[in-house]
Motif scaffolding. Structure first.
Motif, PDB file in Angstrom:
ATOM      1  N   SER A 166     -11.365  27.170  -5.300  1.00  0.00           N
ATOM      2  CA  SER A 166     -11.677  28.167  -6.323  1.00  0.00           C
ATOM      3  C   SER A 166     -12.558  29.245  -5.706  1.00  0.00           C
ATOM      4  N   ASP A 167     -12.397  30.497  -6.197  1.00  0.00           N
ATOM      5  CA  ASP A 167     -13.218  31.585  -5.655  1.00  0.00           C
ATOM      6  C   ASP A 167     -13.878  32.406  -6.766  1.00  0.00           C
ATOM      7  N   VAL A 168     -14.359  31.721  -7.814  1.00  0.00           N
ATOM      8  CA  VAL A 168     -15.065  32.399  -8.907  1.00  0.00           C
ATOM      9  C   VAL A 168     -16.465  32.774  -8.420  1.00  0.00           C
ATOM     10  N   GLU A 183     -13.620  26.715 -12.730  1.00  0.00           N
ATOM     11  CA  GLU A 183     -13.150  26.681 -11.339  1.00  0.00           C
ATOM     12  C   GLU A 183     -11.747  26.098 -11.250  1.00  0.00           C
ATOM     13  N   ASN A 186      -9.195  28.685 -12.190  1.00  0.00           N
ATOM     14  CA  ASN A 186      -9.018  29.629 -11.095  1.00  0.00           C
ATOM     15  C   ASN A 186      -8.181  29.015  -9.973  1.00  0.00           C
ATOM     16  N   SER A 191      -6.259  31.329 -14.249  1.00  0.00           N
ATOM     17  CA  SER A 191      -7.106  32.526 -14.156  1.00  0.00           C
ATOM     18  C   SER A 191      -6.892  33.121 -12.763  1.00  0.00           C
ATOM     19  N   ASN A 192      -6.584  34.410 -12.717  1.00  0.00           N
ATOM     20  CA  ASN A 192      -6.300  35.043 -11.417  1.00  0.00           C
ATOM     21  C   ASN A 192      -7.314  36.115 -11.039  1.00  0.00           C
ATOM     22  N   ASP A 194     -11.503  36.772  -9.722  1.00  0.00           N
ATOM     23  CA  ASP A 194     -12.643  36.082  -9.116  1.00  0.00           C
ATOM     24  C   ASP A 194     -13.928  36.278  -9.900  1.00  0.00           C
ATOM     25  N   PHE A 196     -15.242  35.984 -13.647  1.00  0.00           N
ATOM     26  CA  PHE A 196     -14.744  35.371 -14.872  1.00  0.00           C
ATOM     27  C   PHE A 196     -15.432  35.898 -16.131  1.00  0.00           C
TER      28      PHE A 196
END
Length: 518
Positions: A166-168, A183, A186, A191-192, A194, A196
């Motif tokens: 994940s890269d949130v 996460e 993502n 979710s696309n 980074d 949120f």
């Protein structure tokens, strides 16, 4: 006149076709979403066709309008009911679930689905209130979609995204409870972005996209194993090694105190995985266990991880194991709680004891078993009292673990006893040990009798010589009498490990000599 009638019919048909086309267009697309990315348009249209979401008018969707908690309840409720994931309580109009959703509320669909989501743990409410007109935040949405996944598939978003990245970047701004699910959204591509913005409000088109992608994940043909237990929960004092059996999809990690197993499967097939766990038992003795992880032939929501059960078939104590000719009584104590039970808690006859109340939550059990040993002196039968103390527990899968050096391999599928007396391990004859064949003593001829030895084995104070003397045999195949008074023989090795029984009616060895003094 006829021509006028024909024109009238044609006009009616034209109006009908025009109306149907108009309805079809308004159902499959809205004027105010045409500038959105194609994927988002398709997601809105998909949910509309499934009657999960509706427009604000026949031609508008209002994509940028903030969605409310009540609207989310209705959308998810429609999906759950339509797909048979859960049923609405038939008394939904008779008992309210939220303080701000009285039974007289005008929006009956909202009342019905708020009941459905409350009963299935998807919407918990805040201080007993649904707050249906409040805005839904992204972090609330993440929690809600995860609960939907758990209800529909029996595992969470975290389970499915376990080995994904994940890269949130703003995850620390979210509520701690919601962070792992954000996460996971993502990592799974639901979710696309980074960033949120977990505290913002969710728009109608955003929720439609998130819900559509979650539904696709739910309906995708895949299955997940996510298993984590401490060593103690598995019946070990310490784990020293874990090995997957045959070719395996499992990702296994462990420490002395924890075992973690993960796997994700795509496709409709049966999962049948095994893991060999080695270490020390709660008694500090060497111990191994085969953990079985299976689904139930891949029904859409039918994955079942190992479950505890009452192992009645493991609770039988055969008198032969304690070198007794009969039992008089048995008492057992649960060492973790101090509770004591007499023989009335199980079934006791002269040849065996069967306990069906014991399960893997009982902890360490200590049995005190009283019985008699028969001998003949000067043609007189002598009955000598004997007492045995036996400690054991049931592990996570209900398999008995004893406080003895000897082991009982009955039930271990790797071992097989053939009709000619050979013992096989994984299909190969064991030649590195000596085996002994013991006629099972049945003092009452033709008595209804259970020859099951369960998980019990010989205690440390009993020697091989004493065992052979009790059975009046040297343990060789040629010494086994084949007659109905002794229909089975017990197979052990020189270390008193038990491998199974052989029915002499099927055996290819032994003699028909008459038995005396049994």
């Amino acid at each position: 006149m006829k021509r006028k009638l024909i024109y009238t019919i044609m006009f009616v048909l034209f109006c009908f076709v025009f109306l149907m086309n108009h309805i079809s267009v308004s159902a499959s697309g809205f004027d105010d979403i045409k500038k959105l990315p194609n994927q988002m348009q398709q997601e809105v249209q998909d949910l509309t066709k499934r009657n999960i979401i509706k427009g604000t008018t026949p031609t508008t969707f209002s994509p940028n309008t903030t969605i409310t908690r009540g609207q989310v309840v209705v959308m998810i409720g429609r999906y759950i009911e339509q797909n048979g994931i859960a049923k609405v309580d038939k008394n939904w109009e008779e008992m309210d679930r939220f303080m701000d959703m009285p039974l007289r509320v005008k929006d009956r669909e909202l009342l019905k689905y708020s009941t459905l989501l409350y009963d299935n743990g998807i919407f918990k409410g805040e201080n007993g209130r649904l707050n249906p007109y409040n805005h839904m935040t992204p972090e609330q949405m993440a929690l809600t979609l995860n609960r939907l996944m758990v209800l529909a598939r029996n595992y969470s978003l975290i389970d499915y995204a376990y080995d994904l990245q994940s890269d949130v970047v703003d995850i620390q701004k979210a509520n701690k409870e919601a962070r792992p699910y954000i996460e996971a959204l993502n990592a799974l591509g639901i979710s696309n972005v980074d960033t949120f913005y977990p505290k913002n409000s969710v728009t109608r088109v955003q929720f439609a996209s998130f819900l559509s992608r979650t539904i696709k994940l739910i309906e995708r043909n895949h299955h997940v194993i996510h298993f984590e237990k401490t060593a103690e929960e598995l019946g070990f004092q310490k784990i020293s090694n874990v090995t997957t059996i045959n070719k395996s999809h499992l990702h296994v990690s462990f420490s002395n105190s924890l075992l973690h197993i993960y796997a994700r499967y795509d496709g409709n097939f049966a999962i049948d995985e095994e893991v060999l766990i080695e270490g020390t038992s709660l008694f500090g003795r060497p111990h191994e266990s085969r953990l079985q992880l299976r689904n139930q032939f891949m029904q859409s929501n039918a994955f079942s991880i190992v479950k505890k059960y009452i192992p009645g078939q493991h609770g039988y104590i055969n008198m032969n194991l304690f070198l007794m000719h009969s039992f008089t009584d048995a008492h057992y104590k649960l060492l973790d709680t101090g509770k004591e039970y007499g023989s009335e808690a199980g079934y006791l006859d002269k040849q065996g004891i069967s306990m069906y109340f014991i399960n893997s939550d009982s902890g360490i059990i200590e049995h005190t078993i009283n019985g008699t040993v028969l001998s003949i002196k000067n043609e007189e039968i002598i009955r000598t009292p004997k007492t045995v103390h036996y400690r054991y527990y049931f592990d996570y899968q209900g398999v008995m673990v004893s406080d003895t050096d000897a082991m009982n391999h009955i039930g271990d599928k790797r071992y097989t006893v053939t009709n000619n007396g050979d013992v096989l391990f994984e299909g190969k004859v064991l030649k590195d040990r000596t085996f002994y064949y013991l006629p099972i003593i049945r003092p009452v001829p033709f008595h209804t009798y259970n020859d099951d030895f369960g998980g019990f084995t010989y205690t440390d104070d009993v020697t091989l010589q004493q065992i052979l003397a009790f059975h009046k045999t040297d343990g060789q195949k040629s010494s086994i009498p084949r007659q109905y008074m002794h229909p089975k023989v017990l197979v052990i090795d020189g270390k008193k490990n038990i491998y199974g029984t052989i029915n002499l009616r099927d055996a290819t060895f032994g003699t028909f000599e008459e038995i005396k003094n049994y």
